[in-house]
Design an enzyme around this catalytic site. Structure first.
Site, mmCIF file in Angstrom:
data_model
loop_
_atom_site.group_PDB
_atom_site.id
_atom_site.type_symbol
_atom_site.label_atom_id
_atom_site.label_comp_id
_atom_site.label_asym_id
_atom_site.label_seq_id
_atom_site.Cartn_x
_atom_site.Cartn_y
_atom_site.Cartn_z
ATOM 1 N N LYS B 76 0.697 -1.306 -0.107
ATOM 2 C CA LYS B 76 0.022 -0.039 -0.085
ATOM 3 C C LYS B 76 0.638 0.996 0.082
ATOM 4 O O LYS B 76 1.949 1.314 0.446
ATOM 5 C CB LYS B 76 -0.907 0.043 1.414
ATOM 6 C CG LYS B 76 -2.053 1.209 1.134
ATOM 7 C CD LYS B 76 -2.983 0.863 2.632
ATOM 8 C CE LYS B 76 -3.843 2.095 2.661
ATOM 9 N NZ LYS B 76 -4.850 2.105 3.921
ATOM 10 N N SER B 151 -9.880 2.277 2.960
ATOM 11 C CA SER B 151 -8.933 2.903 1.914
ATOM 12 C C SER B 151 -7.933 2.024 1.278
ATOM 13 O O SER B 151 -7.368 2.505 0.108
ATOM 14 C CB SER B 151 -8.053 3.945 2.795
ATOM 15 O OG SER B 151 -7.286 3.560 3.770
ATOM 16 N N SER B 175 -10.328 0.095 7.057
ATOM 17 C CA SER B 175 -9.429 0.014 5.714
ATOM 18 C C SER B 175 -9.053 -0.972 5.180
ATOM 19 O O SER B 175 -8.591 -0.910 3.894
ATOM 20 C CB SER B 175 -8.700 1.467 5.708
ATOM 21 O OG SER B 175 -9.259 2.469 5.549
#
Lengths: 95, 484
Positions: B76, B151, B175
């Protein structure tokens, strides 16, 4: 609780954010909604409740007071917008 | 090779069925072929990946390999990666090349995994649909008109579309679990302090936690084993041994006591999602689990508590972006105030600015006690609900999200509706507990997630409970048709 234009401008200033005038009405609306949502927390009975800052009752770990970081100034300043002679440059602060 | 599990890949690399170089090339080719439709990667690190793959092949040849050696992974873009752009989905960090690796990245690299690139995400991890990214929205591989969740939306879309066999995510209010649920994956948010936050760009420091996004619990166990552990560079890291998560996967769950919080099955829950979760509960009954209804009476306070605590911490954390030391700087500032205000005004997107302002407001003079202090108290109430529940049950189950993936743009202009996407996940972060989301069916051809919440440091038990279900179901093995 409704916020107004002045609240948004005050908060934006405190947060050091330039907000485009045209987007202020949008923020007035969405921040008012959010503040209204969180205002309901006031209805919860928390008279005998201790504030919780950490998920466990853990305390901050201590370490020996010795230098552990090596000097990496050049590496860190390589990603800075503007530097000179090892210093970060900003607009003149003192006349 | 892209449909193999991590264990199968590790086995095949050792058997010489293919090399890490071939495997990495195959994934890079898939990214080239498919990611135009999804936008799941911000940066693809092809050259470094191929070099790391060659290095891994050497280690495999020398018999000097760990389980993850040679297996590709997507990081990420919230994790700092040395020499590679680390944008956090923001214009603010569009020009930021990290001078160091996050601990998690370093550990995964040291294990020999091959980083394919950095995945797209909501800006500074603030969002539940991956639509706040400066680099554009990510599409859900199951239906590209739908959001992948957020997210960690890029991470979930990449793994679901087989553009990476595994990925890292971070979870502040859901998330990892919410995008895992919306993309048909297994996503775990570990106990607060289990995975180092060093080099993981901070959103809300008392809530943020990194974790794995994979196709199965078995895969998650292997990745978490590498990510977890004490880190002296993170002052909130917990110094506790990391159990062998893979070793306990097959343990019996006969007699497992499961709590079903009535608050998670009430108004607002989509009927189809409720049916899928009920069916999963039936499966667990067959596996010997005992269910009882429980109550988390302060659940209704979790969304408002979160939207005080998280913005307050975000406004503090994001004050470091000042246009001076790194990140975006405005052109021709006339004075220091102008430099701060315009650099931040230009560098941050709308949702990030909104949360910074909410945080600034609730921390400001005259409001601190009414909002921030009160939220810290209600956070305690929420946490105590779980404490009481775990006195009676081993794990808690319920839906991960109230509905399956919604349409792109459906909630983009309605922050409150977006915030409610995380209604079942947020309380877990406030309490600091571990939880996993696993695939539990489909509604209108979109995946449904089952959330399993455990007591502190019960990751091994949660993965075991998840794995037992995955042995008797095949939801986690489905692949979106367009990416087979």
């Amino acid at each position: 609780m409704a916020l107004d234009h002045n609240d948004i401008e005050r908060v934006a200033h405190l947060a050091r954010l330039e907000i485009d005038a045209s987007s202020v009405p949008g923020y007035v609306e969405s921040l008012s909604d959010i503040i209204q949502l969180v205002t309901q927390l006031g209805n919860a009975d928390t008279a005998d409740v201790v504030p919780m800052a950490h998920p466990f009752d853990a305390v901050q770990r201590l370490r020996q007071d010795v230098v552990t970081e090596v000097d990496q100034r050049d590496k860190f300043q390589a990603v800075a917008p503007q530097t000179e002679a090892g210093l970060y440059l900003v607009p003149k602060v003192i006349d | 090779m892209h449909n193999k599990t991590i264990a199968e890949l590790a086995q095949a690399l050792r058997a010489g069925d293919f090399s890490s170089e071939e495997l990495t090339r195959a994934y890079l080719d898939r990214i080239k072929k498919y990611d135009g439709q999804l936008n799941s990667y911000i940066t693809v690190t092809e050259e470094q990946a191929m070099a790391a793959a060659r290095n891994a092949d050497q280690k495999l040849k020398n018999g000097d390999a760990s389980v993850l050696t040679g297996i590709p992974i997507a990081q990420k873009d919230i994790f700092c990666t040395k020499g590679v752009k680390t944008s956090c989905g923001s214009k603010m960090l569009d020009n930021f090349i990290s001078p160091y690796d996050a601990t998690t990245v370093q550990k995964i690299n040291d294990a020999g995994a091959v980083m394919l690139g950095k995945t797209n995400m909501d800006e500074f991890a603030m969002g539940s649909s991956n639509e706040t990214s400066y680099y554009g929205a990510v599409k859900n591989p199951w239906n590209t008109d739908k959001v992948p969740g957020g997210s960690s939306g890029g991470a979930a879309a990449a793994v679901a579309a087989r553009l990476a066999p595994m990925a890292t995510g971070t979870d502040t209010g859901g998330s990892i679990r919410q995008p895992a649920a919306l993309c048909g994956l297994t996503g775990m948010k570990p106990t607060y302090g289990r995975v180092s936050r060093y080099g993981m760009i901070a959103f809300a420091s008392s809530l943020d936690q990194g974790g794995p996004i994979t196709r199965s619990a078995e895969d998650a166990a292997m990745l978490l084993a590498v990510m977890a552990g004490f880190d002296e560079r993170d002052s909130t890291s917990i110094d506790k041994p990391v159990p062998d998560y893979s070793a306990s996967l097959n343990e019996s769950i006969d007699g497992l006591k499961v709590g079903l919080p009535k608050e998670f099955f009430g108004e607002g829950l989509d009927d189809g999602v409720a049916r899928a979760v009920d069916a999963a509960i039936e499966e667990y009954r067959k596996l010997g689990a005992d269910f009882k209804e429980i109550s988390l009476p302060n659940s209704h306070l979790s969304v408002p508590t979160y939207y005080v605590v998280a913005p307050a911490e975000c406004s503090t954390n994001l004050s470091r972006f000042d246009g001076v030391r790194f990140g975006h700087r405005c052109d021709d500032p006339k004075d220091l105030m102008d430099l701060y205000k315009r650099s931040r005004g230009e560098g941050f997107g709308e949702e990030v600015k909104r949360r910074i302002m909410v945080g600034t407001y609730v921390l400001s003079a005259g409001y601190y006690d009414a909002y921030y202090l009160q939220a810290q108290k209600t956070r305690h109430l929420i946490s105590d609900d779980f404490r009481q529940a775990f006195a009676d049950v081993d794990v808690i189950m319920g839906p991960t999200t109230p509905e399956v993936a919604f349409g792109l743009n459906d909630k983009k202009d309605d922050p409150l509706a977006m915030y409610l996407s995380d209604i079942y996940t947020i309380a877990v972060n406030l309490a600091g507990l571990p939880a996993v989301s696993i695939p539990a069916g489909f509604v209108n051809d979109m995946p449904v997630g089952l959330q399993i919440i455990g007591d502190y440091f019960s990751e091994a038990r949660l993965l075991n409970v998840a794995h037992r279900f995955q042995q008797v179901s095949d939801w986690h093995q489905r692949t979106p048709a367009a990416f087979e």
